[in-house]
Design an enzyme around this catalytic site. Structure first.
Site, PDB file in Angstrom:
ATOM      1  N   THR A 133       5.664 -24.088 -51.102  1.00 14.57           N
ATOM      2  CA  THR A 133       5.802 -23.808 -49.667  1.00 14.57           C
ATOM      3  C   THR A 133       5.922 -22.302 -49.495  1.00 14.57           C
ATOM      4  OG1 THR A 133       6.963 -25.894 -49.292  1.00 14.57           O
ATOM      5  CG2 THR A 133       7.194 -24.208 -47.606  1.00 14.57           C
ATOM      6  N   LEU A 158       5.576 -23.483 -57.209  1.00 17.38           N
ATOM      7  CA  LEU A 158       6.483 -22.360 -57.495  1.00 17.38           C
ATOM      8  C   LEU A 158       7.457 -22.146 -56.339  1.00 17.38           C
ATOM      9  CD1 LEU A 158       3.558 -20.252 -58.897  1.00 17.38           C
ATOM     10  CD2 LEU A 158       5.503 -21.077 -60.254  1.00 17.38           C
ATOM     11  N   PRO A 159       8.553 -21.410 -56.596  1.00 18.43           N
ATOM     12  CA  PRO A 159       9.603 -21.306 -55.574  1.00 18.43           C
ATOM     13  C   PRO A 159       9.150 -20.671 -54.254  1.00 18.43           C
ATOM     14  CG  PRO A 159      10.455 -20.619 -57.714  1.00 18.43           C
ATOM     15  CD  PRO A 159       8.972 -20.802 -57.874  1.00 18.43           C
ATOM     16  N   LYS A 200       3.258 -27.439 -42.323  1.00 21.88           N
ATOM     17  CA  LYS A 200       4.571 -27.582 -42.970  1.00 21.88           C
ATOM     18  C   LYS A 200       5.634 -26.774 -42.215  1.00 21.88           C
ATOM     19  CE  LYS A 200       7.568 -27.869 -46.534  1.00 21.88           C
ATOM     20  NZ  LYS A 200       8.189 -29.011 -47.095  1.00 21.88           N
ATOM     21  N   LYS A 232      15.131 -21.380 -45.996  1.00 21.33           N
ATOM     22  CA  LYS A 232      13.890 -20.754 -46.499  1.00 21.33           C
ATOM     23  C   LYS A 232      12.710 -21.094 -45.562  1.00 21.33           C
ATOM     24  CE  LYS A 232      10.247 -21.235 -49.810  1.00 21.33           C
ATOM     25  NZ  LYS A 232       9.558 -22.097 -50.750  1.00 21.33           N
TER      26      LYS A 232
HETATM   27  P1  NAD Z   1      12.436 -25.136 -58.518  1.00 21.60           P
HETATM   28  O1  NAD Z   1      13.107 -23.823 -58.411  1.00 21.60           O
HETATM   29  O2  NAD Z   1      13.216 -26.328 -58.952  1.00 21.60           O
HETATM   30  O3  NAD Z   1      11.156 -25.040 -59.495  1.00 21.60           O
HETATM   31  C1  NAD Z   1      10.305 -23.917 -59.561  1.00 21.60           C
HETATM   32  C2  NAD Z   1       9.832 -23.793 -60.989  1.00 21.60           C
HETATM   33  O4  NAD Z   1       8.914 -22.703 -61.054  1.00 21.60           O
HETATM   34  C3  NAD Z   1      10.961 -23.480 -61.973  1.00 21.60           C
HETATM   35  O5  NAD Z   1      10.922 -24.395 -63.046  1.00 21.60           O
HETATM   36  C4  NAD Z   1      10.660 -22.047 -62.434  1.00 21.60           C
HETATM   37  O6  NAD Z   1      11.036 -21.784 -63.768  1.00 21.60           O
HETATM   38  C5  NAD Z   1       9.153 -22.008 -62.269  1.00 21.60           C
HETATM   39  N1  NAD Z   1       8.620 -20.654 -62.164  1.00 21.60           N
HETATM   40  C6  NAD Z   1       9.025 -19.628 -61.376  1.00 21.60           C
HETATM   41  N2  NAD Z   1       8.284 -18.538 -61.577  1.00 21.60           N
HETATM   42  C7  NAD Z   1       7.387 -18.858 -62.526  1.00 21.60           C
HETATM   43  C8  NAD Z   1       6.352 -18.141 -63.185  1.00 21.60           C
HETATM   44  N3  NAD Z   1       6.087 -16.865 -62.887  1.00 21.60           N
HETATM   45  N4  NAD Z   1       5.639 -18.777 -64.139  1.00 21.60           N
HETATM   46  C9  NAD Z   1       5.884 -20.061 -64.446  1.00 21.60           C
HETATM   47  N5  NAD Z   1       6.865 -20.799 -63.866  1.00 21.60           N
HETATM   48  C10 NAD Z   1       7.594 -20.201 -62.912  1.00 21.60           C
HETATM   49  O7  NAD Z   1      11.800 -25.392 -57.066  1.00 21.60           O
HETATM   50  P2  NAD Z   1      11.359 -26.805 -56.441  1.00 21.60           P
HETATM   51  O8  NAD Z   1      12.516 -27.441 -55.748  1.00 21.60           O
HETATM   52  O9  NAD Z   1      10.579 -27.552 -57.466  1.00 21.60           O
HETATM   53  O10 NAD Z   1      10.380 -26.302 -55.269  1.00 21.60           O
HETATM   54  C11 NAD Z   1       9.080 -25.837 -55.529  1.00 21.60           C
HETATM   55  C12 NAD Z   1       8.390 -25.592 -54.187  1.00 21.60           C
HETATM   56  O11 NAD Z   1       8.361 -26.816 -53.439  1.00 21.60           O
HETATM   57  C13 NAD Z   1       9.126 -24.564 -53.306  1.00 21.60           C
HETATM   58  O12 NAD Z   1       8.162 -23.767 -52.664  1.00 21.60           O
HETATM   59  C14 NAD Z   1       9.897 -25.435 -52.308  1.00 21.60           C
HETATM   60  O13 NAD Z   1      10.119 -24.774 -51.063  1.00 21.60           O
HETATM   61  C15 NAD Z   1       8.943 -26.618 -52.159  1.00 21.60           C
HETATM   62  N6  NAD Z   1       9.582 -27.878 -51.735  1.00 21.60           N
HETATM   63  C16 NAD Z   1      10.753 -28.275 -52.299  1.00 21.60           C
HETATM   64  C17 NAD Z   1      11.337 -29.473 -51.897  1.00 21.60           C
HETATM   65  C18 NAD Z   1      12.630 -29.941 -52.501  1.00 21.60           C
HETATM   66  O14 NAD Z   1      13.232 -30.890 -51.956  1.00 21.60           O
HETATM   67  N7  NAD Z   1      13.073 -29.370 -53.617  1.00 21.60           N
HETATM   68  C19 NAD Z   1      10.705 -30.268 -50.923  1.00 21.60           C
HETATM   69  C20 NAD Z   1       9.479 -29.845 -50.387  1.00 21.60           C
HETATM   70  C21 NAD Z   1       8.914 -28.645 -50.813  1.00 21.60           C
END
Ligand code: NAD
Length: 297
Positions: A96, A65-66, A171, A246
């Site tokens: 994260t 999740l975000p 992390k 973030k």
């Molecule tokens: P994203 O925003 O693309 O995906 C998050 C998903 O969670 C979305 O599809 C959203 O609809 C869903 N969501 C939110 N609230 C929800 C709820 N209550 N119920 C069900 N679904 C829900 O984010 P991401 O890029 O996939 O990142 C996810 C995590 O990974 C974050 O914590 C981010 O910091 C971490 N991260 C991201 C990257 C990157 O390069 N994108 C790299 C390492 C770590």
């Protein structure tokens, strides 16, 4: 194994696909119906709600999740996971978030008889798609061992970092250092070039000298020094400035709670905040070099 997966975004989507490819049975949930539909097409089953997913016959649930408010909402909410899940189901949060929130949610899970490990990742969307993520895991060793075969379907470097929350600690510490080394590399490259050095020659010297670091030798921010890095394609793709911002926010918040100074981390946060506020949040984080040299495109 029967696995529930919540959060099918840029990272969770490809991670869930790799679990399907490895032969696991997946029940999925996301606020985005199109994200759910994509996974159903790939062979997953959709749950109508988090409560329904929690009450299904899954043996493990992974969340991606975000940020911390979403994680707390999904686990601790009135109709959330912990209100409905059976005690033996193993829980893994790969989002994260700050270490304190991770520990708070894990304690609530433990009080209900569920083990929850924190398993944030590095490797970006490329690593999520290729199944080569690094997982930094906090929690009991026995819970780590039980999760390992599942994590191996999504990553290749899976490290037990210690008790609950320590995955998040690893992390945030690593990403804070990455921000600092990127800013330092950008500053040094820009200084050298402005004083008359060829950027490739300067990078070559740094990379065989004591200034060498990952930002200089693998991800150099100066355009034209390396192929296949964001600096050579207008800072598109890669790891976004706002995602770095973030993570710096998590590092400074964790530092505040631990009463530890993060002098350079705080400065890095302000520099990325400045850069983001100028409309650059979607650019790769190596574009921070533009703060030093507005002529760089
Ligand atoms: P994203 O925003 O693309 O995906 C998050 C998903 O969670 C979305 O599809 C959203 O609809 C869903 N969501 C939110 N609230 C929800 C709820 N209550 N119920 C069900 N679904 C829900 O984010 P991401 O890029 O996939 O990142 C996810 C995590 O990974 C974050 O914590 C981010 O910091 C971490 N991260 C991201 C990257 C990157 O390069 N994108 C790299 C390492 C770590």
């Amino acid at each position: 194994m029967k696995i529930g997966f919540i959060g099918l975004g840029n990272m969770g989507g490809p991670m869930a696909r790799n679990l399907l490819k490895a032969g696991h049975q997946l029940t999925v949930s996301d606020l985005s119906q199109s994200a759910v539909a994509g996974l159903v097409e790939a062979g997953a089953t959709a749950a109508a709600s988090i409560a329904e997913l929690a009450r299904s016959d899954v043996e493990m649930i992974i969340t991606m999740l975000p940020a911390a408010p979403h994680v707390k909402g999904v686990y601790l909410g009135e109709d959330g996971l912990l209100a409905h899940v059976a005690p033996h189901v193993r829980l893994i949060d790969s989002s994260t978030i700050d270490p304190m929130s991770a520990r708070q949610v894990a304690e609530a899970a433990a009080a209900r008889g569920n083990s929850l490990i924190d398993a944030p990742v590095s490797g970006g969307t490329g690593g999520a798609t290729a199944g080569t993520l690094t997982f930094m895991v906090g929690g009991d060793k026995a819970d780590f061992d039980a999760a390992l075969p599942v994590l191996q379907a999504m990553g290749k470097n899976i490290v037990h970092c210690g008790p609950t929350g320590n995955g998040q600690v690893a992390k945030v510490a690593n990403n804070m250092l990455l921000a600092i080394t990127m800013i330092g590399t950008a500053e040094a490259m820009n200084l050298g070039v402005s004083l008359g050095m060829d950027p490739a020659v300067l990078a070559g010297i740094i990379n065989t000298s004591s200034g060498r670091n990952w930002s200089s030798d693998t991800y150099n921010p100066y355009p034209g020094v390396m192929d296949n890095v964001p600096a050579s394609r207008g800072y598109t793709g890669g790891f976004g400035t706002d995602l770095m911002l973030k993570d710096l926010g998590l590092a400074t918040e964790a530092a505040k709670q631990a009463r530890q100074p993060v002098i350079l981390g705080g400065l890095a946060q302000q520099l990325y905040q400045t850069f983001s506020s100028q409309g650059n949040g979607a650019l790769d984080f190596s574009a921070i070099i533009k703060l030093y040299n507005g002529a760089i495109k």
